[in-house]
Design an enzyme around this catalytic site. Structure first.
Site: not given
Ligand SMILES: Cc1ncc(C[n+]2csc(CCOP(=O)(O)OP(=O)(O)O)c2C)c(N)n1
Ligand SMILES: Cc1ncc(C[n+]2csc(CCOP(=O)(O)OP(=O)(O)O)c2C)c(N)n1
Ligand SMILES: [Mg+2]
Ligand SMILES: [Mg+2]
Lengths: 334, 379, 334, 379
Positions: B273, B277, B286
């Site tokens: 990434r 975020h 971080y």
């Molecule tokens: C069930 C749930 N818990 C927490 C969140 C909050 N949240 C949104 S994105 C994220 C990180 C997701 O990381 P990843 O699965 O690696 O996907 P990326 O954003 O890196 O594409 C979090 C914790 C959420 N959307 N859904």
């Protein structure tokens, strides 16, 4: 297709569990997109035998067992519905729908809205609920309140053999998700089956009366009717309303009844605080304010985890407790 | 009759076999220098120039879209934007390997793949713009609404694939998921259901090394996310997620397996990434810039470009055409996202149910009365 | 230990988010058994920076990031509490507590009861909730009703900077599980910090009045106070009660207020049907029946999935909507 | 710095290494004929006769308990009873490998292991008898209340183990789980947390081939449940669940690993549910008797007995003493389960919170008034 129940003519009595089974059969026969799945619903026919014979008579493709994972069951149902199927899934016991809660609250209830109607989810979630069967912990919850407070879901619950059939047929035909709460304590209660009945959203006046209205649904309707009988002996003429559907709510029938009688008692097994009865009491109090002779009373379970078999009789709404509530409706003002 | 399952240690008879799944070196055709690294796999694919150029073109357009969206969220034209800059090999390679009849389950991260699918850029951004619905017609595009609750779309993909199988269609479902999403229970349940029912579904994990601020090392102890396939008895593939040729090939093979009735595949695409975020995040809290630099040189678009140039495929007019289309897209976004989206308060109640409940009708009427009164007052 | 906030003397103003941070710091300093964990609460300090600096100042063992799994977070907290720790966990956004629902409903709420007090669970679940921040879908739910209807949980929610501190300290000191609902819209609102305040279970009368009582909690308290100000201009003298704690519920304060004013409006953001306001309206209607001059009104969100930023202003209880409700309280009878 | 994890294909540096985990042949010391089958593993353990006899004795007592409980549920003395007949090697081998300071998380299926731990038989059966609490003191016995919602106890075990680790104690946690339970999201999340935090916990899956009516083949497509360990980067062991020596050894080794700080272990014990799911279930609806017969000859108690007899360890007085203790237990159960348990309606409100809420006090008072009125009426 020879179904177990085809023998049972309309005139003979069948159990509520058999009525649910019949509704599933007739729906599966009427529409090949209707599929039934869940834990042990296949060869075993479900722990309550509600899906008895469906796999045998419709095949593994129409009624099948799933791995042991409720969120997986719900998510699979949602995916199948997106592809045009009409899944009817079983949560084996009320408390075991909780693992599926996120799928229900964040997707099942919202998908239509998020897609402007492009992806409706005609899914029926069958949840055996309530106590009175001497179940061990986690097997007697009344979880309807969680679903009632989640916009996008319909929540219906039968109190009679015929409603078990007609409401489930209507639920399966609905293009919206329906949480179908089955009062497990009534599974074995028998009656003649009438395959036509009022639509989802309509309450039924089970007993006409003039003095006060008992508002109940599912497992407590029978208790309410018994209480009304007993009250008659004591000179109270009580009306009994069976909601049948909590969402949508039949304000017309409920309001008319309470405006007529001027008094109301709301009855359910779930804990009182924050329970469905709170909504009913609140809207009745608001809509019937000038008609009410006394505050709306609630007869519900205590605000405790569902108690064990040896103590559940104290927890469940009883005829006596309903009569006490009725007696407290300030008759002196009469 | 219960007999203990007894495959040999190499899992022969097991989809792909254990050795292939457990091999930690990701499938790669183009190394970071854009040179063919067939070394890593002896079966180098015959590369169709047309396909390569179409892929490159989609990446140019996709990246332009992403850059423009990032610009416009800064201008307050979007509520939020999660960039997939640097993940184009995944976003585009995976989509181009699918048929239009296949279903696709994107997350909030995957706008570029949706645009690649053909969905209008502004429709794609509807949700992130702060509207109330996904913006496009999921049925027409065989694309589920972007999913935010992590991994919750995975069981939907499994279910849809099962439905397609039961219906006798040769439709395949592909669900995107992040490295963080693999930790959710729904991910586990989805893979298990898919394997048990041998559903034609592909779980494509974009391992971009982070879940917001949480690095992969705090997310899992597994040597590779693809290893999870073993526990479900399904095929697992680890692919260089910045090598679009490898990604496209891996997805195409998984789709073929699925259509042949050989069940689901878990694909781990190792990528990074590049941005925070979302625009709301501050990655400097971080992670080190040096880490980002390590990945800059592994850019998926530059890598393909180097190869195409070396192969003499990237003629000036091809480049000009792609850039022009990309710029037109950007201009279109600038213009249309500049306008306030039209929202209608009546839509609040219109799609909660097929038929609004009596309660909703009352509430809609009350709101209408309020608004009428307001506009009265306004006059 | 130099904490970010140690600079902030009592007299200077801090934000509600900083007050929560301060409460966590002071609790962690006072009791080494207090641990904080959840998604991104470590180095990042949480997506709302509420846990800012805790890992730096207390170390990875006291404040740490978890894998991305809410049921895992909740289950881990329960296991740690069984071993004598006092976990404070964060659900990143309201709707993301749903995956943990089974752990909350079947274990967190019941463990003490199932073990006759042998395994109390001193766990605090921090849930940023509510809308008004222009969040995309799933980021603005008001989920308090699900917890309020689950016996065994305490449910508290601050409306002020000082309550954010005092209620959280009290929640962490409680030997029972507490769902701590943080009105995310107020995270950035500033005020002076008073580190002593009433206990969990006590409501606060935020404004004295004689004509009608506005009952609110969390994010709507501020709206209620503004409405009261506006109403004063129109000649209504409104009392405003901030519940602070929904479970336990402060019947004494609420009932006394409504019996004094004779009128009540209940306000919250969550959908009205089956929401917490139903319970409040129902018990007020029952306990104040003979004192009520008009039906208890509810001003709540509509019975719809939380709407998008562009439309949420229509959904959220507004000063105007509260004033309309007050105006409807049948003043003609005065 | 993000670099792709690159263990070799055999997972050297990986707990136990892939080969050991993926080896489908279960760890076994005693074959079904009660003969030492060291062949399957060259490192046959030195068998301590005292330990073997203590294990055998516990199995005799445990089985007697199970048989008696089954009898009494038929007599209506228990609300329900899930028998572990035939699973004693797991129920007892696992427990005997733990220290009293270790924590144990049983399910509804695991009464025998609780009795083996030393918990009074009637206390053990409190819940299944229909009372409102678990019956024993979990703190005293380091035993969580029996868990019914499947796999939900697994994250508790992970959390407790993490707590012990943070506290610097050498406590280990062991959670039982069924084959069906492995499909739940909580199982996945628990194993992942345990692995990431290297928590000293053992997940012991009793693969008894059925989840009520659902056979393993419909539960998972994995060649072995132990294979799931690979996806979490943790040690995984497949053991003959009807070989108490193998079970005890596998758990002891896992506990040692955990105490050494080498993290969690997933153990799959291959066994069989000889009885119906519970007394309320009718297994004839979904399985053949012939299948049960296949397992009868693999009975864990008979197997150990054969070995001990051959080894000349099972003297008459040893047998007599064990049978006598077992009979005394059965008599005690008969007597005490015969009486109605005392329940107090005030307990309904006593333990919901540390301090009952005002609302609960009102409700308790109302109930008391009702009951007083009743007894008035009774007089
Ligand atoms: C069930 C749930 N818990 C927490 C969140 C909050 N949240 C949104 S994105 C994220 C990180 C997701 O990381 P990843 O699965 O690696 O996907 P990326 O954003 O890196 O594409 C979090 C914790 C959420 N959307 N859904
Ligand atoms: C979350 C949840 N869903 C469903 C059930 C109902 N149920 C009780 S036991 C059981 C089967 C469990 O099988 P397994 O995990 O293999 O354990 P076993 O009974 O074989 O020991 C089911 C479905 C439950 N207790 N919890
Ligand atoms: Mg990621
Ligand atoms: Mg089993």
């Amino acid at each position: 297709m020879t179904a177990t129940l085809d023998g049972a003519a309309q005139s003979t009595e069948i159990s509520l569990a058999q009525a649910v089974n019949r509704a599933l059969r007739d729906a599966m026969t009427a529409d090949e997109k209707v599929v039934v799945f869940g834990e042990d619903v296949g060869v075993l026919g479900g722990v309550f035998r509600v899906t008895d014979g469906l796999t045998r008579d419709f095949g593994e493709q129409r009624c099948f067992d799933t791995p042991l994972a409720e969120a997986g069951i719900m998510g699979t149902a949602i995916g199948m519905a997106m592809y045009g199927f009409r899944p009817v899934v079983e949560m084996q016991f009320d408390a075991f729908s909780y693992p599926a809660f996120e799928q229900i609250a964040s997707h099942l209830a919202k998908m239509r809205n998020r897609t402007r109607g492009a992806l409706p989810l005609p899914v029926v979630v069958r949840v055996p609920y309530g106590g009175g069967i001497g179940g061990v912990e986690h097997h007697s919850d009344s979880s309807e309140g969680y679903f009632v407070a989640t916009p996008g879901l319909h929540v219906v619950t039968p109190a009679t053999v015929s409603d078990a059939y007609t409401l489930l047929r209507a639920a399966i035909e609905s293009d919206d998700p329906v949480i179908f709460m089955e009062p497990k304590r009534l599974y074995w209660s028998k009656d003649q089956l009438d395959t036509v009945g009022p639509a989802i959203g309509q309450a039924a006046v089970r007993r006409q009366g003039t003095d006060a209205t008992l508002i109940a649904y599912g497992p407590t309707v029978q208790t309410a009717l018994e209480a009304a009988e007993a009250a008659a002996a004591e000179g109270y003429d009580l009306e009994v309303v069976d909601l049948r559907s909590i969402v949508p709510f039949d304000d017309a029938t409920v309001t008319a009844s309470v405006r007529k009688t001027g008094r109301a008692v709301v009855i359910h097994e779930a804990a009182g605080f924050g329970g469905t009865g709170a909504e009913i009491a609140a809207r009745v109090s608001e809509r019937c304010f000038h008609w009410l002779e006394a505050p709306v009373r609630r007869v519900t379970g205590f605000d405790i985890p569902y108690p064990p078999p040896k103590l559940e009789r104290h927890h469940l709404p009883s005829v006596d407790r309903i009569l006490d509530a009725v007696a407290s409706l300030q008759w002196e003002d009469r | 009759m219960t007999v203990l399952a007894t495959p040999d240690k190499t899992g022969s008879g097991f989809p792909l076999g254990f050795d292939a799944i457990l091999d930690p070196s990701p499938l790669q055709y183009l190394d970071e220098h854009g040179a063919l690294s067939g070394a890593l796999r002896d079966d180098a694919p015959e590369l169709d120039p047309k396909e390569l150029l179409a892929t490159w073109r989609a990446m140019v357009i996709g990246r332009r879209f992403d850059v423009q969206a990032t610009t416009m969220v800064r201008q307050g034209r979007l509520a939020v934007y999660p960039s997939s800059y640097g993940q184009e090999a995944c976003e585009i390679g995976a989509i181009l390997a699918l048929r239009p009849t296949d279903w696709f389950f994107p997350t909030y991260r995957d706008c570029v793949s949706m645009v690649t699918r053909g969905i209008d850029a502004v429709e794609t951004l509807t949700l992130l713009r702060g509207d109330w619905h996904c913006g496009y017609d999921p049925q027409r595009w065989r694309t589920a609404p972007q999913c935010t609750p992590l991994a919750t779309q995975a069981p939907h993909a499994a279910g849809l694939a099962l439905a397609a199988k039961l219906a006798g269609d040769d439709t395949v479902a592909l669900a995107f998921c992040g490295d963080g999403g693999t930790s959710e229970g729904d991910f586990h349940e989805a893979l298990n259901f898919a394997a048990v029912y041998q559903a034609p579904v592909i779980f494509f994990v974009q391992n971009n090394q982070y879940a917001i601020s949480v690095p992969l090392a705090k997310q899992t102890r597994a040597a590779a996310l693809a290893h999870k396939a073993v526990g479900y008895g399904m095929a697992g593939v680890r692919v260089d997620g910045n090598d679009v040729i490898a990604v496209r090939r891996a997805v195409a093979e998984a789709a073929e397996r699925a259509r042949r009735g050989e069940g689901p595949t878990l694909i781990e695409a190792v990528t990074y990434r590049m941005q925070a975020h979302t625009n709301a995040d501050d990655a400097s809290r971080y992670r080190e810039e040096s880490e980002v630099d390590y990945w800059k040189v592994r850019d998926p678009l530059a890598r393909l470009e180097t190869y195409l140039k070396a192969a003499g495929l990237l003629t000036d007019d091809v480049v000009a055409e792609a850039n022009q289309v990309a710029e037109e897209l950007a201009n279109d976004m600038r213009a249309r996202l500049g306008e306030e989206p039209e929202v209608d308060h009546r839509d609040l109640f219109a799609h909660v149910y097929a038929e609004p409940t009596p309660q909703l009708l009352e509430q809609a009427a009350a709101l209408q009365a309020e608004l009428d009164a307001e506009s009265e007052g306004a006059r």
